[in-house]
Design a protein around this motif. Structure first.
Motif, short mmCIF file in Angstrom:
data_model
loop_
_atom_site.label_atom_id
_atom_site.label_comp_id
_atom_site.label_asym_id
_atom_site.label_seq_id
_atom_site.Cartn_x
_atom_site.Cartn_y
_atom_site.Cartn_z
N PHE A 78 36.14 91.27 38.77
CA PHE A 78 37.18 92.23 39.14
C PHE A 78 36.67 93.67 39.13
CE2 PHE A 78 39.81 88.54 38.48
CZ PHE A 78 40.84 88.68 39.39
N GLN A 79 35.36 93.85 39.10
CA GLN A 79 34.73 95.15 39.32
C GLN A 79 35.31 96.26 38.44
OE1 GLN A 79 31.98 95.82 42.17
NE2 GLN A 79 31.81 94.03 40.83
N PHE A 80 35.34 96.04 37.13
CA PHE A 80 35.74 97.09 36.20
C PHE A 80 34.63 98.14 36.14
CE2 PHE A 80 38.30 93.49 34.73
CZ PHE A 80 39.55 94.09 34.59
N ASP A 81 35.01 99.41 36.20
CA ASP A 81 33.98 100.46 36.20
C ASP A 81 33.65 100.89 34.79
OD1 ASP A 81 35.88 102.38 35.35
OD2 ASP A 81 36.34 102.96 37.41
N ASP A 82 32.63 101.75 34.67
CA ASP A 82 32.14 102.18 33.36
C ASP A 82 33.23 102.84 32.53
OD1 ASP A 82 29.48 101.28 33.61
OD2 ASP A 82 28.96 103.04 34.80
N THR A 83 34.08 103.64 33.19
CA THR A 83 35.15 104.33 32.46
C THR A 83 36.13 103.33 31.87
OG1 THR A 83 34.96 106.27 33.90
CG2 THR A 83 37.00 106.02 32.65
N GLU A 84 36.49 102.32 32.64
CA GLU A 84 37.41 101.30 32.14
C GLU A 84 36.79 100.52 30.99
OE1 GLU A 84 40.08 99.76 35.81
OE2 GLU A 84 37.92 99.60 36.13
N LEU A 85 35.50 100.20 31.10
CA LEU A 85 34.85 99.48 30.01
C LEU A 85 34.85 100.30 28.73
CD1 LEU A 85 31.77 97.83 31.77
CD2 LEU A 85 34.09 96.94 31.47
N SER A 86 34.60 101.61 28.87
CA SER A 86 34.60 102.48 27.69
C SER A 86 35.99 102.52 27.05
CB SER A 86 34.15 103.88 28.09
OG SER A 86 34.20 104.77 27.00
N PRO A 130 27.36 93.71 29.26
CA PRO A 130 27.21 92.25 29.27
C PRO A 130 28.54 91.52 29.15
CG PRO A 130 25.51 93.24 27.91
CD PRO A 130 26.46 94.34 28.28
N THR A 131 29.45 92.08 28.33
CA THR A 131 30.78 91.48 28.22
C THR A 131 31.50 91.51 29.55
OG1 THR A 131 30.93 92.14 25.89
CG2 THR A 131 33.00 91.61 27.02
N ALA A 132 31.37 92.62 30.27
CA ALA A 132 32.03 92.75 31.56
C ALA A 132 31.53 91.72 32.57
CB ALA A 132 31.84 94.16 32.12
N LEU A 133 30.26 91.29 32.40
CA LEU A 133 29.69 90.29 33.31
C LEU A 133 30.03 88.87 32.90
CD1 LEU A 133 26.18 91.89 33.94
CD2 LEU A 133 28.18 91.91 35.45
N ASP A 134 30.73 88.70 31.78
CA ASP A 134 31.19 87.38 31.38
C ASP A 134 32.46 87.07 32.18
OD1 ASP A 134 31.46 85.02 29.52
OD2 ASP A 134 33.34 86.07 29.11
N PRO A 135 32.45 86.02 33.00
CA PRO A 135 33.60 85.77 33.88
C PRO A 135 34.89 85.49 33.11
CG PRO A 135 32.06 83.92 33.93
CD PRO A 135 31.37 85.03 33.19
N GLY A 136 34.78 84.84 31.96
CA GLY A 136 35.98 84.56 31.18
C GLY A 136 36.65 85.85 30.73
N TRP A 137 35.86 86.78 30.17
CA TRP A 137 36.43 88.06 29.74
C TRP A 137 36.98 88.82 30.94
CZ3 TRP A 137 35.81 93.02 31.26
CH2 TRP A 137 36.48 93.98 30.50
N ASN A 138 36.23 88.86 32.02
CA ASN A 138 36.62 89.65 33.17
C ASN A 138 37.95 89.17 33.74
OD1 ASN A 138 36.38 90.83 36.03
ND2 ASN A 138 34.52 91.60 35.03
N ILE A 139 38.14 87.87 33.82
CA ILE A 139 39.40 87.34 34.34
C ILE A 139 40.55 87.62 33.38
CG2 ILE A 139 40.62 85.20 34.90
CD1 ILE A 139 37.92 84.13 35.99
#
Length: 339
Positions: free
Chosen positions: A293-301, A308-317
């Motif tokens: 779902f293409q979360f950007d750096d600001t959203e991750l922060s 690496p967590t953002a690239l985990d499909p389970g977390w991302n969904i």
């Protein structure tokens, strides 16, 4: 059968073809660069992984001692090593003869490639050619690399032989987007071997840059999208990223997490990332977007998670589900067309 028919060393008429043959020998061995280095050392030769990577990533003749060290790592017989060395010497002699030929007068057409080289062609983005045609592609890359060296620097000398400090012709110290040639081809093959599918076409475009950033994030390296010796060493170690979820599994999980609108969830994720959990993109303002779902750096922060967590499909969904629950739909994401 005569000796020529039994000769196990394929023939080459250019330096690029010779290096391509050595690359095929390495590939068929199934060994990583570090494994080859250790085997060469056990055989009494010095061949660090960086030197090996440089040798196999260029289109100029490697040093004789480096060829011998590589072949020794594969327990090659003395007779076969001698044939490889003699072939190299023959190519070097031919190159010397061409250098001594008088220059062509003005207005005379000059061939850009040596005998046996194909004419240069535009970069192909369709993937890998068959093994029997690899020398042809590398010869094309060699010609194109020479023609574009001023613009990209993809084939300029950039490595130093750590043994004696002398410079070697080969790949630049840093590979980056926009470069094209055998050095990039080698990088792409390493990314694929590491579990990150990317077109193996010798072109360092956005797909390759995204895969590099994914590898850097997953391996705990600084995420720059450029490739230096540290990244190459990691790839040479045989480091693999965790196996990506297949598309079927991603679709199933999306439908489970979004029972209210399963079709919409799959469509949005496909539009944003092509259902590729390791997709990384850099947008116009320089921000990077991660995962399905293409979360950007600001959203991750803001969410307190790393890349690496953002690239985990389970977390991302699941994170996308939280956004959907707060906003009441998929309007948070803007995507004009599917991938």
């Amino acid at each position: 059968m005569d000796d020529t028919a039994r000769d196990p060393v394929p023939q080459a008429v250019t330096a690029g073809e010779y290096v391509a043959l050595l690359r095929d020998v390495r590939r068929c061995s199934g060994l990583t660069y570090r494994e080859i280095s250790r085997r060469a050392s056990a055989a009494g030769h010095w061949l660090p992984p960086s030197t090996l990577a440089t040798m196999l990533g260029r289109t100029t003749l490697p040093r004789e001692r480096t060829v011998v060290a590589l072949l020794a790592a594969f327990d090659t017989s003395a007779a076969e090593v001698e044939r490889w060395v003699q072939l190299r010497r023959d190519l070097e002699a031919r190159a010397g003869e061409r250098d001594r030929q008088p220059s062509h007068p003005a207005g005379t057409a000059v061939e850009l490639s040596t005998v046996g080289d194909p004419a240069p062609s535009a970069p192909s983005r369709r993937g890998v050619l068959g093994p029997s045609r690899r020398w042809l592609r590398l010869a094309v890359l060699a010609v194109l690399g020479v023609l574009t060296v001023g613009a990209s620097g993809a084939l300029r000398p950039g490595h130093t032989d750590a043994a004696d400090g002398s410079p070697t012709d080969g790949c630049p110290a840093v590979l980056q987007q926009g470069m094209y040639g055998p050095c990039v081809l080698d990088l792409q093959e390493r990314l694929v071997a590491g579990g990150l599918n990317v077109p193996v076409d010798g072109w360092f475009g956005t797909d390759t840059a995204g895969r590099v950033m994914a590898f850097q994030a997953l391996d705990g390296l600084p995420v720059s999208g450029t490739v230096d010796g540290r990244v190459l060493d990691k790839l040479s170690d045989g480091t693999r990223v965790p196996a990506a979820w297949p598309e079927e599994r991603i679709g199933t999980y999306l439908r489970e997490v979004f029972p209210e609108d399963p079709v919409g969830a799959v469509q949005v994720a496909r539009c944003l990332s092509g259902l590729d959990p390791y997709r990384v993109e850099v947008v116009a303002d320089g921000a990077r977007r991660w995962g399905l779902f293409q979360f950007d750096d600001t959203e991750l922060s803001r969410l307190g998670v790393d890349r690496p967590t953002a690239l985990d499909p389970g977390w991302n969904i699941r994170a996308a589900r939280d956004v959907w629950s707060r906003t009441g739909g998929f309007d948070h994401w803007q995507c004009d067309s599917g991938r």
